[in-house]
Design a protein around this motif. Structure first.
Motif, PDB file in Angstrom:
ATOM      1  N   GLU A 170     -46.982 -34.111  33.937  1.00  0.00           N
ATOM      2  CA  GLU A 170     -46.197 -34.185  32.701  1.00  0.00           C
ATOM      3  C   GLU A 170     -44.715 -34.272  33.079  1.00  0.00           C
ATOM      4  N   LYS A 171     -44.040 -35.259  32.547  1.00  0.00           N
ATOM      5  CA  LYS A 171     -42.596 -35.393  32.748  1.00  0.00           C
ATOM      6  C   LYS A 171     -41.903 -34.909  31.493  1.00  0.00           C
ATOM      7  N   ARG A 172     -41.010 -33.958  31.645  1.00  0.00           N
ATOM      8  CA  ARG A 172     -40.265 -33.422  30.511  1.00  0.00           C
ATOM      9  C   ARG A 172     -39.012 -34.252  30.270  1.00  0.00           C
ATOM     10  N   SER A 173     -38.360 -33.991  29.151  1.00  0.00           N
ATOM     11  CA  SER A 173     -37.159 -34.739  28.783  1.00  0.00           C
ATOM     12  C   SER A 173     -35.946 -34.290  29.593  1.00  0.00           C
ATOM     13  N   GLY A 174     -34.863 -35.018  29.422  1.00  0.00           N
ATOM     14  CA  GLY A 174     -33.609 -34.715  30.111  1.00  0.00           C
ATOM     15  C   GLY A 174     -33.518 -35.434  31.435  1.00  0.00           C
ATOM     16  N   MET A 175     -32.289 -35.607  31.912  1.00  0.00           N
ATOM     17  CA  MET A 175     -32.081 -36.348  33.151  1.00  0.00           C
ATOM     18  C   MET A 175     -32.856 -35.747  34.330  1.00  0.00           C
ATOM     19  N   TRP A 176     -32.921 -34.424  34.385  1.00  0.00           N
ATOM     20  CA  TRP A 176     -33.598 -33.767  35.490  1.00  0.00           C
ATOM     21  C   TRP A 176     -35.048 -33.441  35.183  1.00  0.00           C
ATOM     22  N   GLY A 177     -35.531 -33.817  34.023  1.00  0.00           N
ATOM     23  CA  GLY A 177     -36.918 -33.537  33.673  1.00  0.00           C
ATOM     24  C   GLY A 177     -37.192 -32.068  33.427  1.00  0.00           C
ATOM     25  N   SER A 178     -36.147 -31.320  33.120  1.00  0.00           N
ATOM     26  CA  SER A 178     -36.288 -29.887  32.897  1.00  0.00           C
ATOM     27  C   SER A 178     -36.537 -29.542  31.429  1.00  0.00           C
TER      28      SER A 178
ATOM     29  N   THR B 173     -32.937 -33.117  47.030  1.00  0.00           N
ATOM     30  CA  THR B 173     -31.641 -32.501  46.726  1.00  0.00           C
ATOM     31  C   THR B 173     -31.160 -32.709  45.299  1.00  0.00           C
ATOM     32  N   CYS B 174     -31.649 -33.720  44.597  1.00  0.00           N
ATOM     33  CA  CYS B 174     -31.122 -33.987  43.253  1.00  0.00           C
ATOM     34  C   CYS B 174     -31.915 -33.290  42.160  1.00  0.00           C
ATOM     35  N   GLY B 175     -33.205 -33.142  42.314  1.00  0.00           N
ATOM     36  CA  GLY B 175     -34.030 -32.483  41.321  1.00  0.00           C
ATOM     37  C   GLY B 175     -34.473 -33.350  40.165  1.00  0.00           C
ATOM     38  N   THR B 176     -34.181 -34.647  40.200  1.00  0.00           N
ATOM     39  CA  THR B 176     -34.514 -35.509  39.064  1.00  0.00           C
ATOM     40  C   THR B 176     -35.991 -35.902  39.000  1.00  0.00           C
ATOM     41  N   CYS B 177     -36.746 -35.653  40.039  1.00  0.00           N
ATOM     42  CA  CYS B 177     -38.179 -35.974  40.019  1.00  0.00           C
ATOM     43  C   CYS B 177     -39.011 -34.751  39.638  1.00  0.00           C
ATOM     44  N   ALA B 178     -38.377 -33.770  38.993  1.00  0.00           N
ATOM     45  CA  ALA B 178     -39.082 -32.558  38.571  1.00  0.00           C
ATOM     46  C   ALA B 178     -40.162 -32.902  37.545  1.00  0.00           C
ATOM     47  N   ILE B 179     -41.334 -32.349  37.754  1.00  0.00           N
ATOM     48  CA  ILE B 179     -42.483 -32.600  36.888  1.00  0.00           C
ATOM     49  C   ILE B 179     -43.321 -31.335  36.785  1.00  0.00           C
ATOM     50  N   LYS B 180     -44.140 -31.275  35.767  1.00  0.00           N
ATOM     51  CA  LYS B 180     -45.149 -30.226  35.678  1.00  0.00           C
ATOM     52  C   LYS B 180     -46.418 -30.801  36.282  1.00  0.00           C
ATOM     53  N   VAL B 181     -47.013 -30.082  37.196  1.00  0.00           N
ATOM     54  CA  VAL B 181     -48.218 -30.542  37.884  1.00  0.00           C
ATOM     55  C   VAL B 181     -49.350 -29.572  37.596  1.00  0.00           C
ATOM     56  N   ILE B 182     -50.463 -30.117  37.128  1.00  0.00           N
ATOM     57  CA  ILE B 182     -51.683 -29.333  36.975  1.00  0.00           C
ATOM     58  C   ILE B 182     -52.665 -29.898  37.995  1.00  0.00           C
ATOM     59  N   GLY B 183     -53.047 -29.086  38.932  1.00  0.00           N
ATOM     60  CA  GLY B 183     -53.930 -29.517  40.001  1.00  0.00           C
ATOM     61  C   GLY B 183     -53.387 -29.065  41.334  1.00  0.00           C
ATOM     62  N   GLU B 184     -54.066 -29.476  42.383  1.00  0.00           N
ATOM     63  CA  GLU B 184     -53.733 -28.978  43.708  1.00  0.00           C
ATOM     64  C   GLU B 184     -52.805 -29.917  44.480  1.00  0.00           C
ATOM     65  N   VAL B 185     -51.647 -29.378  44.831  1.00  0.00           N
ATOM     66  CA  VAL B 185     -50.691 -30.040  45.714  1.00  0.00           C
ATOM     67  C   VAL B 185     -50.299 -29.038  46.796  1.00  0.00           C
ATOM     68  N   THR B 186     -49.539 -29.489  47.770  1.00  0.00           N
ATOM     69  CA  THR B 186     -49.096 -28.606  48.841  1.00  0.00           C
ATOM     70  C   THR B 186     -48.182 -27.510  48.306  1.00  0.00           C
ATOM     71  N   GLU B 187     -48.003 -26.484  49.099  1.00  0.00           N
ATOM     72  CA  GLU B 187     -47.109 -25.374  48.754  1.00  0.00           C
ATOM     73  C   GLU B 187     -45.667 -25.877  48.651  1.00  0.00           C
ATOM     74  N   MET B 188     -44.856 -25.148  47.911  1.00  0.00           N
ATOM     75  CA  MET B 188     -43.446 -25.511  47.768  1.00  0.00           C
ATOM     76  C   MET B 188     -42.734 -25.478  49.114  1.00  0.00           C
ATOM     77  N   THR B 189     -41.897 -26.479  49.327  1.00  0.00           N
ATOM     78  CA  THR B 189     -41.082 -26.496  50.538  1.00  0.00           C
ATOM     79  C   THR B 189     -39.834 -25.643  50.315  1.00  0.00           C
ATOM     80  N   ARG B 190     -39.156 -25.329  51.378  1.00  0.00           N
ATOM     81  CA  ARG B 190     -37.921 -24.540  51.306  1.00  0.00           C
ATOM     82  C   ARG B 190     -36.877 -25.247  50.451  1.00  0.00           C
ATOM     83  N   ILE B 191     -36.700 -26.546  50.670  1.00  0.00           N
ATOM     84  CA  ILE B 191     -35.698 -27.291  49.908  1.00  0.00           C
ATOM     85  C   ILE B 191     -36.074 -27.379  48.431  1.00  0.00           C
ATOM     86  N   GLU B 192     -37.365 -27.463  48.144  1.00  0.00           N
ATOM     87  CA  GLU B 192     -37.824 -27.508  46.753  1.00  0.00           C
ATOM     88  C   GLU B 192     -37.533 -26.181  46.041  1.00  0.00           C
TER      89      GLU B 192
END
Length: 104
Positions: A94-102, A45-64
């Motif tokens: 890759e973690k981007r700058s800013g509180m939310w990593g955006s 719900t907060c979005g602060t763990c936002a990251i750029k991912v290169i590679g295979e992870v599960t599909e996006m969830t509804r909440i994501e």
């Protein structure tokens, strides 16, 4: 076993592990600044763990999809929430700058 590359770190985990938990157990810098103390503890719900991912992870969830669709994030940015991802193979993070990593 998948390997996660995050900055200078190489983290080995099990396939299907939750990405946020893996990164936190490895003391990887998942959160920027104060976000390390006020995040939603993996609920998506907060979005602060936002990251750029290169590679295979599960599909996006509804909440994501919901959380990444409004500011400071924006739909189509290519970011993912670590708390909503499960590892499916080797990853580069890759973690981007800013509180939310955006990057803002």
């Amino acid at each position: 076993m998948p390997t996660i590359y995050f900055g200078d770190q190489q983290i080995v985990c099990q396939e299907n592990d939750n990405l946020r938990r893996v990164l936190m157990q490895a003391d990887a810098p998942l959160y920027n600044g104060i976000a390390g103390h006020i995040h939603c503890r993996g609920l998506g719900t907060c979005g602060t763990c936002a990251i750029k991912v290169i590679g295979e992870v599960t599909e996006m969830t509804r909440i994501e999809r919901w959380r990444l669709s409004f500011p400071p994030h924006q739909a189509g940015s290519g970011l993912r929430l670590a708390c909503q991802c499960r590892v499916k193979g080797d990853l580069t993070i890759e973690k981007r700058s800013g509180m939310w990593g955006s990057g803002k």
